[in-house]
Write a protein that holds these residues in place. Sequence first.
Motif, PDB file in Angstrom:
ATOM      1  N   PRO A   1       1.038  -0.839   0.181  1.00  0.00           N
ATOM      2  CA  PRO A   1      -0.186   0.279  -0.030  1.00  0.00           C
ATOM      3  C   PRO A   1       0.806   1.290   0.161  1.00  0.00           C
ATOM      4  O   PRO A   1       1.928   0.669   0.682  1.00  0.00           O
ATOM      5  N   VAL A   2       0.442   2.338  -0.938  1.00  0.00           N
ATOM      6  CA  VAL A   2       1.448   3.804  -0.499  1.00  0.00           C
ATOM      7  C   VAL A   2       0.238   4.792  -0.802  1.00  0.00           C
ATOM      8  O   VAL A   2      -0.592   4.900  -1.065  1.00  0.00           O
ATOM      9  N   GLN A   3       0.334   4.983   0.962  1.00  0.00           N
ATOM     10  CA  GLN A   3      -0.236   6.337   1.062  1.00  0.00           C
ATOM     11  C   GLN A   3      -0.460   7.859   0.593  1.00  0.00           C
ATOM     12  O   GLN A   3       0.792   8.021   0.214  1.00  0.00           O
ATOM     13  N   LEU A   4      -1.137   8.257  -0.357  1.00  0.00           N
ATOM     14  CA  LEU A   4      -0.991   9.778  -0.154  1.00  0.00           C
ATOM     15  C   LEU A   4      -0.894  10.831   0.758  1.00  0.00           C
ATOM     16  O   LEU A   4      -2.532  11.009   1.306  1.00  0.00           O
ATOM     17  N   VAL A   5      -0.532  11.534   1.241  1.00  0.00           N
ATOM     18  CA  VAL A   5      -0.479  12.770   2.313  1.00  0.00           C
ATOM     19  C   VAL A   5      -0.293  14.031   1.111  1.00  0.00           C
ATOM     20  O   VAL A   5       0.502  14.887   0.400  1.00  0.00           O
ATOM     21  N   GLN A   6      -1.174  14.844   1.647  1.00  0.00           N
ATOM     22  CA  GLN A   6      -1.221  16.098   0.492  1.00  0.00           C
ATOM     23  C   GLN A   6      -0.501  16.843   1.129  1.00  0.00           C
ATOM     24  O   GLN A   6       0.012  17.831   2.033  1.00  0.00           O
ATOM     25  N   GLY A   7       0.152  17.873  -0.320  1.00  0.00           N
ATOM     26  CA  GLY A   7       0.889  18.722   0.222  1.00  0.00           C
ATOM     27  C   GLY A   7       0.697  19.760  -0.301  1.00  0.00           C
ATOM     28  O   GLY A   7      -0.709  19.841  -0.992  1.00  0.00           O
ATOM     29  N   HIS A   8       1.623  20.785  -0.795  1.00  0.00           N
ATOM     30  CA  HIS A   8       1.305  22.048  -1.958  1.00  0.00           C
ATOM     31  C   HIS A   8       1.814  21.666  -3.422  1.00  0.00           C
ATOM     32  O   HIS A   8       2.804  21.388  -3.525  1.00  0.00           O
ATOM     33  N   SER A   9       0.792  22.799  -3.658  1.00  0.00           N
ATOM     34  CA  SER A   9       0.948  22.484  -5.096  1.00  0.00           C
ATOM     35  C   SER A   9       2.188  23.744  -5.241  1.00  0.00           C
ATOM     36  O   SER A   9       2.678  23.245  -7.148  1.00  0.00           O
ATOM     37  N   ASP A  10       2.921  23.923  -4.410  1.00  0.00           N
ATOM     38  CA  ASP A  10       3.679  25.337  -4.946  1.00  0.00           C
ATOM     39  C   ASP A  10       5.676  23.918  -5.378  1.00  0.00           C
ATOM     40  O   ASP A  10       6.959  24.378  -5.816  1.00  0.00           O
ATOM     41  N   ASN A  11       5.332  22.919  -5.038  1.00  0.00           N
ATOM     42  CA  ASN A  11       6.473  22.171  -5.032  1.00  0.00           C
ATOM     43  C   ASN A  11       6.465  21.851  -6.172  1.00  0.00           C
ATOM     44  O   ASN A  11       6.421  20.551  -6.756  1.00  0.00           O
TER      45      ASN A  11
END
Length: 231
Positions: free
Chosen positions: A201-211
């Motif tokens: 499994p690979v979890q999605l961790v919400q970051g920022h779109s400026d990355n």
Amino acid sequence: MTAIPAIATVIPAAGVGKRMKADKPKQYLPLCGLTVLEQTLHRLKQVPALQQFYLALSPDDPYFPDLPLAADRQIQRVDGGSERANSVLNALIQIDAQQYPWVLVHDAARPVVRVSDIELLIQCCLQNEQGGILATPVRDTMKLATAENTVKQTVDRTTLWHAYTPQLFPTVLLREALQRALAQGVAITDEASAMEWAGWPVQLVQGHSDNIKITQAEDLALATFYLEHSV
């Protein structure tokens, strides 16, 4: 609170040598007084858990030895491979998994990643005891194209995410997944795709779109804006 172990960091740079109408690979282009690569390392080194850095470079790279980074004992240079997955695997082979049970992989060409996003990724992965990646939900309407570049259909975006780096996984599991996938000729686009293929499994961790990832000349101007405004 989950104890944070020492984490090794792999930075594949051998595969980012495409020219952007410049006289050198993009990781060595100037960005706010430093190179893109130096700006990326500057962000990563602000995270205390990241203890050792493995920089995968082309064996004939002539630029890195001229940077102050070349004398940094926290940075170990390894030979990059023909593709990103090969570069990452070459670095993973050098890492002592007992000393560094987790490994973080980050693109050399993402110099404005937020330190807070990296720390959030580490926290989430360790708490859930599974690997994960920084990502953001897709906001735009998505179209599926035909071979002739006409719209075949509109895709439901509610479950779609943009995948970024860093990506964080248990060292042994990622190494084994990459070795098996490459041996079987599987197309690996990022570390998460290798882990997905291996059934983890690979979890999605919400970051920022400026990355953002620097891939075109105009991306340097945008990265400059973000760095100057201290995101």
